[in-house]
Design a protein around this motif. Structure first.
Motif, mmCIF file in Angstrom:
data_model
loop_
_atom_site.group_PDB
_atom_site.id
_atom_site.type_symbol
_atom_site.label_atom_id
_atom_site.label_comp_id
_atom_site.label_asym_id
_atom_site.label_seq_id
_atom_site.Cartn_x
_atom_site.Cartn_y
_atom_site.Cartn_z
ATOM 1 N N SER A 3 59.498 11.734 13.530
ATOM 2 C CA SER A 3 61.375 11.831 13.990
ATOM 3 C C SER A 3 60.617 10.606 14.770
ATOM 4 C CB SER A 3 61.076 12.679 15.011
ATOM 5 O OG SER A 3 61.929 12.369 15.658
ATOM 6 N N TYR A 5 62.930 10.411 17.880
ATOM 7 C CA TYR A 5 63.025 10.330 19.155
ATOM 8 C C TYR A 5 61.001 10.007 20.134
ATOM 9 C CZ TYR A 5 67.378 12.433 17.929
ATOM 10 O OH TYR A 5 68.704 11.745 17.728
ATOM 11 N N PHE A 74 62.670 25.365 17.934
ATOM 12 C CA PHE A 74 63.139 24.810 16.823
ATOM 13 C C PHE A 74 63.294 22.824 17.396
ATOM 14 C CE2 PHE A 74 66.704 22.983 15.840
ATOM 15 C CZ PHE A 74 67.437 22.765 14.389
ATOM 16 N N SER A 75 63.421 23.411 18.480
ATOM 17 C CA SER A 75 63.581 21.423 19.719
ATOM 18 C C SER A 75 62.759 21.272 19.724
ATOM 19 C CB SER A 75 64.153 21.883 21.319
ATOM 20 O OG SER A 75 65.426 22.424 20.971
ATOM 21 N N LEU A 78 62.033 19.454 16.735
ATOM 22 C CA LEU A 78 63.012 18.052 16.500
ATOM 23 C C LEU A 78 62.395 17.392 17.315
ATOM 24 C CD1 LEU A 78 66.313 20.113 16.463
ATOM 25 C CD2 LEU A 78 65.165 18.877 14.733
ATOM 26 N N ARG A 79 61.683 17.391 18.279
ATOM 27 C CA ARG A 79 60.891 16.437 19.497
ATOM 28 C C ARG A 79 61.670 16.193 20.515
ATOM 29 N NH1 ARG A 79 55.741 11.781 17.113
ATOM 30 N NH2 ARG A 79 57.688 10.803 18.252
ATOM 31 N N TYR A 80 62.963 16.473 20.748
ATOM 32 C CA TYR A 80 64.544 16.334 20.958
ATOM 33 C C TYR A 80 64.954 17.533 21.953
ATOM 34 C CZ TYR A 80 67.619 15.806 18.624
ATOM 35 O OH TYR A 80 69.017 15.708 17.177
ATOM 36 N N TRP A 81 65.719 17.647 23.186
ATOM 37 C CA TRP A 81 66.937 18.662 23.260
ATOM 38 C C TRP A 81 67.880 18.298 22.646
ATOM 39 C CZ3 TRP A 81 66.707 24.184 23.828
ATOM 40 C CH2 TRP A 81 67.888 24.505 24.510
ATOM 41 N N PRO A 82 68.054 18.755 21.517
ATOM 42 C CA PRO A 82 69.620 18.628 20.998
ATOM 43 C C PRO A 82 71.336 19.174 21.525
ATOM 44 C CG PRO A 82 68.910 20.255 19.513
ATOM 45 C CD PRO A 82 68.067 20.321 20.814
ATOM 46 N N THR A 160 61.976 20.214 25.456
ATOM 47 C CA THR A 160 62.797 20.913 24.854
ATOM 48 C C THR A 160 62.977 22.762 24.917
ATOM 49 O OG1 THR A 160 60.382 21.470 23.944
ATOM 50 C CG2 THR A 160 61.478 19.682 22.896
#
Length: 295
Positions: A3, A5, A74-75, A78-82, A160
């Motif tokens: 990622s 991010y 899940f976040s 992703l390595r970030y808060w979506p 996250t």
């Protein structure tokens, strides 16, 4: 593919993946086990008693905690808060209200067990339903306060997932923390401790222990104690000086609570365990006579 991010401060790729994996296992396992607990109550008529209704209510609260953990997992991958700022507030509120409700229902079950074994008083349906409604409304009140400015929801160190922001440690945080903790943690801890101590003494007199009376308190403190310590530490010291990895241990341990609770309160209950077995296999087991049967 890696990622783009940036990693949260103090965490490596391995840390983020490991913590995300822990959250995922906690979330999915806790949700599945508590879903079985709920389904058994709804399916097996013999389980529908006022006392087991409290176990059902605990399972519903714990499913909420598990859902919260799964979203955080899940976040983390992703390595970030979506989900943006509004999503963070929603996630914080949902996680807080289900966590507080879980703590309250643990205390309610302890109180009910005390009366079952020590005073031989049967819990009535009206009392069980009223208590459950009160717990959800009471915890919703305390969880809503940060949404309107008393306390605040913000990101955990991993960034996250969201929870009560203890990083500032200002007067707003402290003025919220102290009464919230008294009414949603301290009283419940006292109820759990005193109830099972009394039950343990009763078991010693009768020489017929039905379960290990020290287990509920030990698991309760294991899951929620670190979060309580961290929260109060932040009220007197700068919590940001504590390693982010250590601070993340508190929510990780707290989110093991749904799994532990199934083993302590559902599978650890001879009657409920028999109902779950019947639900899963269709085979009835010999269990103690159930009182207060649902009509």
């Amino acid at each position: 593919m890696v990622s783009s991010y940036p990693l949260p401060d103090g965490f490596s790729d391995f840390d983020v993946f490991s913590l995300g994996s822990c959250l995922l296992v906690e979330g999915l396992l806790g949700f599945f086990l508590n879903a079985v607990t709920v389904a058994a109550f709804l399916k097996i008529r013999e389980l529908r008693t006022p006392s087991n209704f409290l176990v059902l209510s605990l399972a519903l609260a714990d499913m909420g905690i598990s859902t919260n953990a799964t979203i955080a997992a899940f976040s983390s991958f992703l390595r970030y808060w979506p989900y943006g700022s509004d999503g963070c507030q929603t996630h914080g509120f949902q996680g807080f209200v289900t966590a507080l409700a879980s703590i309250h229902f643990i205390a309610a079950i302890a109180w009910d067990r005390y009366h079952q074994y020590c005073t031989r008083t049967k819990l009535q349906w009206s009392s069980a339903i009223t208590l459950a409604i009160f717990i959800w409304l009471f915890t919703a009140f305390w969880s809503a306060m940060p949404l309107i400015g008393w306390g605040e929801y913000d990101y955990e160190p991993l960034r996250t997932c969201c929870t009560l922001d203890y990083s500032k440690g200002d007067s707003n945080y402290t003025s919220y923390l102290i009464p919230m903790a008294i009414f949603n943690m301290a009283i419940q801890t006292f109820v759990v401790m005193s109830s099972y101590q009394s039950i343990g003494q009763k078991f010693k007199k009768t020489g017929n222990p039905r379960f290990n009376t020290s287990t509920p308190l030990k698991t309760f403190l294991f899951c929620w104690g670190p979060y309580g310590v961290l929260a109060f530490y932040a009220a007197v010291e700068n919590a940001n000086l504590v390693s982010p990895k250590i601070r993340m241990l508190a929510p990780i341990l707290a989110k093991t609570s749904p799994t532990f609770n199934v083993f302590v309160y559902a599978l650890g209950n001879e009657n409920y365990r028999g109902g779950i077995w019947q639900f899963l296999t269709g085979e009835k087991t010999e269990v103690p006579q159930i009182e207060n049967k649902f009509k």
